[in-house]
Design an enzyme around this catalytic site. Sequence first.
Site, PDB file in Angstrom:
ATOM      1  N   LYS B 103      43.475  47.661  42.524  1.00 51.56           N
ATOM      2  CA  LYS B 103      43.644  47.228  43.917  1.00 51.56           C
ATOM      3  C   LYS B 103      44.727  48.108  44.522  1.00 51.56           C
ATOM      4  O   LYS B 103      45.883  48.091  44.071  1.00 51.56           O
ATOM      5  CB  LYS B 103      44.066  45.764  43.977  1.00 51.56           C
ATOM      6  CG  LYS B 103      44.386  45.303  45.402  1.00 51.56           C
ATOM      7  CD  LYS B 103      44.934  43.890  45.449  1.00 51.56           C
ATOM      8  CE  LYS B 103      45.577  43.630  46.805  1.00 51.56           C
ATOM      9  NZ  LYS B 103      46.271  42.333  46.834  1.00 51.56           N
ATOM     10  N   GLY B 164      51.422  36.283  52.135  1.00 49.27           N
ATOM     11  CA  GLY B 164      52.279  35.145  51.849  1.00 49.27           C
ATOM     12  C   GLY B 164      52.575  34.227  53.025  1.00 49.27           C
ATOM     13  O   GLY B 164      53.334  33.282  52.888  1.00 49.27           O
ATOM     14  N   ALA B 190      45.071  38.155  51.402  1.00 43.59           N
ATOM     15  CA  ALA B 190      46.355  37.899  52.053  1.00 43.59           C
ATOM     16  C   ALA B 190      46.245  36.949  53.239  1.00 43.59           C
ATOM     17  O   ALA B 190      45.369  37.082  54.091  1.00 43.59           O
ATOM     18  CB  ALA B 190      47.033  39.181  52.511  1.00 43.59           C
ATOM     19  N   GLY B 191      47.138  36.011  53.268  1.00 39.20           N
ATOM     20  CA  GLY B 191      47.260  35.124  54.424  1.00 39.20           C
ATOM     21  C   GLY B 191      46.500  33.820  54.305  1.00 39.20           C
ATOM     22  O   GLY B 191      46.720  32.900  55.094  1.00 39.20           O
ATOM     23  N   ASN B 212      46.529  34.045  46.232  1.00 38.88           N
ATOM     24  CA  ASN B 212      47.584  33.998  45.220  1.00 38.88           C
ATOM     25  C   ASN B 212      48.670  32.994  45.606  1.00 38.88           C
ATOM     26  O   ASN B 212      48.783  31.918  45.040  1.00 38.88           O
ATOM     27  CB  ASN B 212      48.166  35.401  45.003  1.00 38.88           C
ATOM     28  CG  ASN B 212      49.235  35.408  43.915  1.00 38.88           C
ATOM     29  OD1 ASN B 212      49.479  34.419  43.235  1.00 38.88           O
ATOM     30  ND2 ASN B 212      49.890  36.540  43.734  1.00 38.88           N
ATOM     31  N   THR B 213      49.422  33.331  46.657  1.00 37.16           N
ATOM     32  CA  THR B 213      50.575  32.502  47.025  1.00 37.16           C
ATOM     33  C   THR B 213      50.221  31.027  47.182  1.00 37.16           C
ATOM     34  O   THR B 213      50.924  30.150  46.673  1.00 37.16           O
ATOM     35  CB  THR B 213      51.185  33.014  48.355  1.00 37.16           C
ATOM     36  OG1 THR B 213      51.493  34.390  48.192  1.00 37.16           O
ATOM     37  CG2 THR B 213      52.430  32.243  48.722  1.00 37.16           C
TER      38      THR B 213
END
Lengths: 369, 262, 65
Positions: B103, B164, B190-191, B212-213
Site C-alpha cells: 500500500k 483517523g 481513511a476517514g 483501522n482507527t
Amino acid sequence: MSFHDEIIRLDSFDFVEYFRSVRPEDVRNSLDRDEQDQCDLLNLLSLTAQDFLEEMAQKARQMTRQYFGNIISLYAPLYISDHCSNLCTYCGFNAGVDFPRTKLSLEEIEREADAIAATGIRHILLLTGEAPSQTPLSYLEEAVKIMKKYFSSIALEIFPMDEEEYQVLCKAGADSLTVYQEVYDRDIYKEVHPKGRKADYKYRLLTPERGAKTGFRALNIGALYGLGEPRKEACIAALHARWLEQEFPDVEISLSLPRMTRAKGIIEPKNILSDIDFVQFMLAWRLFMPRLGITISTRESAEFRDRLIHLGATRFSSGSKTGVGEYSLKDHDDATVQFEVTDDRSVDEVAEMIRESGYQPVFKDWELV
Amino acid sequence: MSTIKAEDDTLYFGDVAFSSRLLTGTGKFSSRDIIEPMLEASGSELITVALRRVDPKAKEKDILQYIPKSVRILPNTSGARTADEAVRIARIAREAGCGDFIKIEVITDMKYLLPDNAGTLKATEILAQEGFIVLPYMMPDITVTKQLHDAGAAAIMPLGAPIGTNRGLEMKPMIKRIIEISKVPVVVDAGIGRPSQAAEAMEMGADAVLVNTAIATSHDPIAAGKAFALAVQAGRMAYLAQMAGKRTYAEASSPLTGFLRP
Amino acid sequence: MHIILNGEETAISGPTLLAMVKEKGFAPDSVIAEVNLQLIKKEDWEQTVLAEGDTVELLSFVGGG
C-alpha cells in the site's frame, strides 16, 4: 478496450424481450433512484415507461436546468460538398442518386461563412458527403481555416478519418466532431451500407474514440431512427455516449435523434419514430446522463422544437440550409438538399422564441484562445 | 455493465482473490493480542502493517507474530515523504517476506496526513514494474485515477476523509466519479468512522473499504470488527440489489408532455 | 569500532552484523537489517562484516493503517 467490445457483449442481450418484461414498479424504482444506471436506462426506454412520461419530463427539466442553466446553444450547418461515393440506401445524397453534384470553391465557402456569420451564429457545423477524392484533407483543412475567421467553434460532420488526419483538422481549428453510426444493429448496418468505405461498421463505430484521442473537445453521436429497432438503437446510442463520457472525461458528449421521414429517392423507413417515442428517448437519456448535450436539428418542426426546449434539449440548429451553396449562392429550388428543413424560421426568430420560453439563446459558448 | 451481473462476487487485487471486502489495519490497538480475535470476528483477509526503525528500549515482538498465517499482509509505506522513500520501504518489506502486496502512502501534509498524488503515481509506476501488487492511497482525483491505471495499480484507494478523523465520506462526489471510471477495484481508505459510513461507501459501489482507527480505538474492537464486516456485506448486497433511491422530485407542476396525447 | 545504528553513533565489539544485533539486545528473528542502504538477508548476517563508520538500519514491522 473499445466500444466495439461492448457491442460484441451486447449481442447476447435480448433487448426486445427485456423491454417487454419491464413492469411499472421497475420504472417507478428507476425513476426514484438518485442516479440512473444501465438497467434504469432500459426501464425508462421501455414502452411501460410511457405511463410515467410527465414525471420523467419534470425531472429531466429540473436536471437540465441544474446542469446547463436556462440556455439553448445555437449553431448552423454549412454543407460544402454533396459529392458522395457511399450507397446508403436511405440517403438522398447517395452515389446512386443522379443529380448534379456541387463542391464549393474556397471563395464560395468564404461567402457562405460570411452570410451565416451575419445572422449572429458563431458555432458552425461543417458538412460534406463521403468522397475523399473530391474533398481531400488539404481542401478540408483550408475550409476549416476559413471557418476560423468567422466562427468561435467549428464542428465537423465529414467522413470518418484516421487520427493523423484529424490532427491536421484540429490544428487548423476544428474542435468538435459529429459522426452518426446511423444504425447500431450490425445486420441492418450491413444491409443499408452494401459497399464502399462506409461498409466497415467497426471503423465507423470507433470514429468518436479516434476523435477524442486526437483532441476534439466535443463529440456528437447518435443513430438515424427509421433503420433499426428504435428502443434498442436509443439504448445503445446512450450506452455509447456513457462509455465515451467514462473513457474521455475531458470531452463533452452529445446525442442527436435524426429521424427518417418518407421521401423520394430513398428506401421506405422500416419504422417512423413517433413524437412520443422521440420525447421519451430524450428524457430517458437526460435522466441517465445529466450532463449529456442533446442536439435538435431543423428536421423537426417549429412547433415541436418549441416544446423540446423544456424537455432536455441543449442545442438547436437554426436558420439552417441543407443544400450546398444555399446561404448565399443559389436558391432553395435549385439546390439538392440532404433533408428538408421543417423549421424554416430565421436565426432571429428562433432566438426570439427561445427568449419567450424563458431561456437564453447562446450564440457563442466559448472560444479557444 | 451492470445489466449483466457476475454470479460470483469475488474481489481481486491483481490475480489474488478475496471473499471479504473489509480491509483492516494493525495501528492504534491498545493491545496487540486483540488483533487476532478482531480478524476472526471481522473476517478480514488483508491487513496493513508499517515498517519502522527498531526502538532499542521497546523489546516488543514483531507485529507479524500477532497475525494468523491465513491473513495476507499489506505492508504500507507510511513514513515515506517521497516516491523514492516509498519504493525503498516497499522493497524492504518484500525482502522481509511480506509478499508482493504494497500500500503506497506518500504523505507530505503532516497536519491531516494527506497524500502527495504525484509522488504516489511515481512510486506506483516503479513498483508495478517490479511486480508488486500496488494499492495506492490517494486524494480522489479523476486524472490521477487514470494515470494510476496506466501505471499498473491493482486498485485505487481514495481517502474518504483525512486519516483517523472518523468523518466518513466527505469526498463522496469525487469518489463516486472514481468508482464510475475505475477499471480496477476502488477501496475507500481513511476517514470511515462508523459501520453506516462503510455501508454507504459499499452501497455507492466501492469494491472494498479499509478501516483501522475506528475498529482499533473502539471500546470493543472485536465487536466493532464484526459490526464493520456486517455493514460492508449489507452495503455490498444493497449495491448488487440496486436499491431504489429516495424520491427526490415532486410530481408535475405544469404538464410538459400533454401535447403528445391529444 | 563505531557504526551509525538507526541514526546514532554507537560502539560495537563484534565484527559481524549478527554479532552486533545480538550485542545490542535485539531478537534477530524480529528485525530487518540494512547496511549502507543495502538490505541484508538474514542468512547472510553472519558473513556480513561491519566496517568503521557503516550506517546500519534495524527495522521491524509495527502496527499501522
